[in-house]
Write a protein that holds these residues in place. Sequence first.
Motif, PDB file in Angstrom:
ATOM      1  N   PRO A 126     -10.419  -0.084  -3.634  1.00  0.00           N
ATOM      2  CA  PRO A 126     -10.275   0.267  -2.222  1.00  0.00           C
ATOM      3  C   PRO A 126     -11.230   1.390  -1.863  1.00  0.00           C
ATOM      4  O   PRO A 126     -11.514   2.271  -2.672  1.00  0.00           O
ATOM      5  CB  PRO A 126      -8.809   0.712  -2.116  1.00  0.00           C
ATOM      6  CG  PRO A 126      -8.431   1.144  -3.497  1.00  0.00           C
ATOM      7  CD  PRO A 126      -9.210   0.256  -4.426  1.00  0.00           C
ATOM      8  N   LYS A 127     -11.727   1.375  -0.605  1.00  0.00           N
ATOM      9  CA  LYS A 127     -12.705   2.372  -0.173  1.00  0.00           C
ATOM     10  C   LYS A 127     -12.320   2.951   1.186  1.00  0.00           C
ATOM     11  O   LYS A 127     -11.806   2.239   2.042  1.00  0.00           O
ATOM     12  CB  LYS A 127     -14.101   1.743  -0.077  1.00  0.00           C
ATOM     13  CG  LYS A 127     -14.653   1.214  -1.393  1.00  0.00           C
ATOM     14  CD  LYS A 127     -16.000   0.534  -1.177  1.00  0.00           C
ATOM     15  CE  LYS A 127     -16.552  -0.027  -2.481  1.00  0.00           C
ATOM     16  NZ  LYS A 127     -17.843  -0.726  -2.272  1.00  0.00           N
ATOM     17  N   GLU A 128     -12.615   4.229   1.361  1.00  0.00           N
ATOM     18  CA  GLU A 128     -12.546   4.824   2.691  1.00  0.00           C
ATOM     19  C   GLU A 128     -13.932   4.680   3.299  1.00  0.00           C
ATOM     20  O   GLU A 128     -14.871   5.362   2.891  1.00  0.00           O
ATOM     21  CB  GLU A 128     -12.140   6.301   2.610  1.00  0.00           C
ATOM     22  CG  GLU A 128     -12.012   6.957   3.984  1.00  0.00           C
ATOM     23  CD  GLU A 128     -11.744   8.456   3.900  1.00  0.00           C
ATOM     24  OE1 GLU A 128     -10.805   8.921   4.561  1.00  0.00           O
ATOM     25  OE2 GLU A 128     -12.492   9.157   3.170  1.00  0.00           O
ATOM     26  N   LEU A 163      -9.344  -5.576  -4.149  1.00  0.00           N
ATOM     27  CA  LEU A 163      -8.075  -4.942  -4.484  1.00  0.00           C
ATOM     28  C   LEU A 163      -8.224  -3.859  -5.539  1.00  0.00           C
ATOM     29  O   LEU A 163      -7.485  -2.860  -5.525  1.00  0.00           O
ATOM     30  CB  LEU A 163      -7.066  -5.994  -4.962  1.00  0.00           C
ATOM     31  CG  LEU A 163      -6.715  -7.125  -3.995  1.00  0.00           C
ATOM     32  CD1 LEU A 163      -5.609  -7.993  -4.582  1.00  0.00           C
ATOM     33  CD2 LEU A 163      -6.310  -6.573  -2.640  1.00  0.00           C
ATOM     34  N   VAL A 194      -3.071   0.254  -4.249  1.00  0.00           N
ATOM     35  CA  VAL A 194      -3.001  -1.127  -3.789  1.00  0.00           C
ATOM     36  C   VAL A 194      -2.223  -1.918  -4.830  1.00  0.00           C
ATOM     37  O   VAL A 194      -2.585  -1.938  -6.009  1.00  0.00           O
ATOM     38  CB  VAL A 194      -4.413  -1.725  -3.609  1.00  0.00           C
ATOM     39  CG1 VAL A 194      -4.313  -3.175  -3.127  1.00  0.00           C
ATOM     40  CG2 VAL A 194      -5.228  -0.894  -2.632  1.00  0.00           C
ATOM     41  N   THR A 196      -8.100  -7.213   5.719  1.00  0.00           N
ATOM     42  CA  THR A 196      -8.787  -6.459   4.667  1.00  0.00           C
ATOM     43  C   THR A 196      -9.000  -4.986   5.018  1.00  0.00           C
ATOM     44  O   THR A 196      -9.725  -4.286   4.310  1.00  0.00           O
ATOM     45  CB  THR A 196     -10.155  -7.105   4.348  1.00  0.00           C
ATOM     46  OG1 THR A 196     -10.930  -7.171   5.553  1.00  0.00           O
ATOM     47  CG2 THR A 196      -9.965  -8.498   3.780  1.00  0.00           C
ATOM     48  N   HIS A 197      -8.399  -4.523   6.113  1.00  0.00           N
ATOM     49  CA  HIS A 197      -8.576  -3.123   6.497  1.00  0.00           C
ATOM     50  C   HIS A 197      -7.247  -2.493   6.894  1.00  0.00           C
ATOM     51  O   HIS A 197      -6.420  -3.120   7.559  1.00  0.00           O
ATOM     52  CB  HIS A 197      -9.570  -2.993   7.658  1.00  0.00           C
ATOM     53  CG  HIS A 197     -10.964  -3.401   7.303  1.00  0.00           C
ATOM     54  ND1 HIS A 197     -11.398  -4.698   7.372  1.00  0.00           N
ATOM     55  CD2 HIS A 197     -12.023  -2.668   6.853  1.00  0.00           C
ATOM     56  CE1 HIS A 197     -12.670  -4.762   6.985  1.00  0.00           C
ATOM     57  NE2 HIS A 197     -13.072  -3.545   6.668  1.00  0.00           N
ATOM     58  N   PHE A 218      -9.680   2.215   5.806  1.00  0.00           N
ATOM     59  CA  PHE A 218      -9.772   1.804   4.403  1.00  0.00           C
ATOM     60  C   PHE A 218     -10.142   0.330   4.325  1.00  0.00           C
ATOM     61  O   PHE A 218      -9.555  -0.512   5.029  1.00  0.00           O
ATOM     62  CB  PHE A 218      -8.441   2.028   3.683  1.00  0.00           C
ATOM     63  CG  PHE A 218      -8.000   3.471   3.647  1.00  0.00           C
ATOM     64  CD1 PHE A 218      -8.648   4.397   2.835  1.00  0.00           C
ATOM     65  CD2 PHE A 218      -6.941   3.905   4.418  1.00  0.00           C
ATOM     66  CE1 PHE A 218      -8.253   5.721   2.808  1.00  0.00           C
ATOM     67  CE2 PHE A 218      -6.525   5.228   4.395  1.00  0.00           C
ATOM     68  CZ  PHE A 218      -7.194   6.136   3.581  1.00  0.00           C
ATOM     69  N   ASP A 219     -11.097   0.032   3.480  1.00  0.00           N
ATOM     70  CA  ASP A 219     -11.471  -1.353   3.179  1.00  0.00           C
ATOM     71  C   ASP A 219     -10.764  -1.751   1.879  1.00  0.00           C
ATOM     72  O   ASP A 219     -11.019  -1.169   0.824  1.00  0.00           O
ATOM     73  CB  ASP A 219     -12.989  -1.456   3.016  1.00  0.00           C
ATOM     74  CG  ASP A 219     -13.459  -2.887   2.766  1.00  0.00           C
ATOM     75  OD1 ASP A 219     -12.629  -3.741   2.394  1.00  0.00           O
ATOM     76  OD2 ASP A 219     -14.663  -3.147   2.948  1.00  0.00           O
ATOM     77  N   VAL A 220      -9.864  -2.736   1.967  1.00  0.00           N
ATOM     78  CA  VAL A 220      -9.094  -3.147   0.786  1.00  0.00           C
ATOM     79  C   VAL A 220      -9.409  -4.595   0.419  1.00  0.00           C
ATOM     80  O   VAL A 220      -8.598  -5.281  -0.204  1.00  0.00           O
ATOM     81  CB  VAL A 220      -7.574  -2.973   1.033  1.00  0.00           C
ATOM     82  CG1 VAL A 220      -7.213  -1.499   1.119  1.00  0.00           C
ATOM     83  CG2 VAL A 220      -7.130  -3.688   2.309  1.00  0.00           C
ATOM     84  N   TYR A 265       0.859  -1.175   0.000  1.00  0.00           N
ATOM     85  CA  TYR A 265       0.000   0.000   0.000  1.00  0.00           C
ATOM     86  C   TYR A 265       0.901   1.234   0.000  1.00  0.00           C
ATOM     87  O   TYR A 265       1.789   1.361   0.848  1.00  0.00           O
ATOM     88  CB  TYR A 265      -0.913   0.014   1.226  1.00  0.00           C
ATOM     89  CG  TYR A 265      -1.746  -1.239   1.361  1.00  0.00           C
ATOM     90  CD1 TYR A 265      -2.952  -1.368   0.678  1.00  0.00           C
ATOM     91  CD2 TYR A 265      -1.310  -2.302   2.148  1.00  0.00           C
ATOM     92  CE1 TYR A 265      -3.706  -2.531   0.789  1.00  0.00           C
ATOM     93  CE2 TYR A 265      -2.059  -3.460   2.264  1.00  0.00           C
ATOM     94  CZ  TYR A 265      -3.258  -3.569   1.578  1.00  0.00           C
ATOM     95  OH  TYR A 265      -4.002  -4.723   1.684  1.00  0.00           O
TER      96      TYR A 265
END
Length: 409
Positions: free
Chosen positions: A387-389, A384, A322, A352-353, A379-381, A310
Amino acid sequence: IIKADTLEELSNISLAEDKEERFYPREIFINKDKLVVLGTHYTYEYDKKELDDVYYDYAYSFSKSKAKALIYSIKDKKDLKLEREVALDGDYVQARMIGDNVYFISRKGIRYYKTMRDIEVLPIVYDSYVSSNDIVVDCKRIVHFPEVESNTYTLVGGFNINNDEGMSVETFLGAGETIYASEEHLYITHENFGESYYNRKTTIYKFDLDEGSIKLETKGEIDGYLNNQFSMDEHKGYLRLATTVYIDDEIRTEKKNARTGAISVEIDTQKITANNLYVLNEDLKVVGKIENLAKDEKIYSARFVGDLGYVVTFKQIDPLFVIDLSNPANPEVKGALKIPGYSSYLHPYDETHIIGIGYNTKDNGWGGVTNDNMKMSMFDVSDLENPKEIFSVDVGDGYTYSEISYNHK
């Protein structure tokens, strides 16, 4: 040492602090019944002749410094016992503890004059288990790479806190700034400017660690400079590094001839930043890379977790990249998230976070941005490529500051 439930002071350690010597603690390790205090110990030497200017009794001459580790038994919290002292010539840099083994690093500049004896140029080490006197490092045990020009020693010492074996020491000519350790290896890097400020490269020194002993294995070099220790990571025998580099960028300017109406194009170049990611094998040779990521931005934070990397770059907004590193020969950017502000520290929460800690930003009125208040982002990764905040928390106002900006602990 303070009893937590009653706040009763059980004991304290008084460290040397007077006109002739002073110890500055920088770090502590606690391991069961052992306490390790690390820092720099200065010994001051003064000219005993009084100055005409009556402000001082002594004229300051010079100081000698040692990176020192003090090992205490804290089994009896009311009666601490100093069991061992070890020291390396120069100033304390950093240390790592792996199991019962401590590895610490010092840096010593060399000032050489023709009238000096060799023994005054060579570094010294000290280990109370071995001798009550300083030990001079044999020049045959100092590593020098012919292509490296440096007037600085780096010393790396390793010892086990539970045995009486002498400290293992490696010494080489060349400075070290950024330190990273895995369970089996220690990496020390040094930034080189080459022919110009824009031609920055990073030299990597690799040490093998084995139950307190240490051995310099090899060295390598990559383009660019590291942000901090989290820009390095070892996984499955490969070393991954993220660097910021300078590249040439073309500026195209169109000019119209007032008389003929013809349009000409002038091309000029300027230096801008970009970012590279490298994968090195056990011999520190590049086997995979990504180049020119996020042009005109630089790395503000990085973190590697297993087969993933990251990287946060920043200039106006914060892209979180990512990167899939499962194939060392072909690292690949999978996804990117662009949000205002930036994260200066990334911390894995689970598989995953990722937690990002940094700053919101605002317009500075001159076409750029400046820091606003701090923020923490989650962040949710798990996907792949996307990715989201998932949420963020603002902290304080525009002048908020936290030690986490430079101390991940």
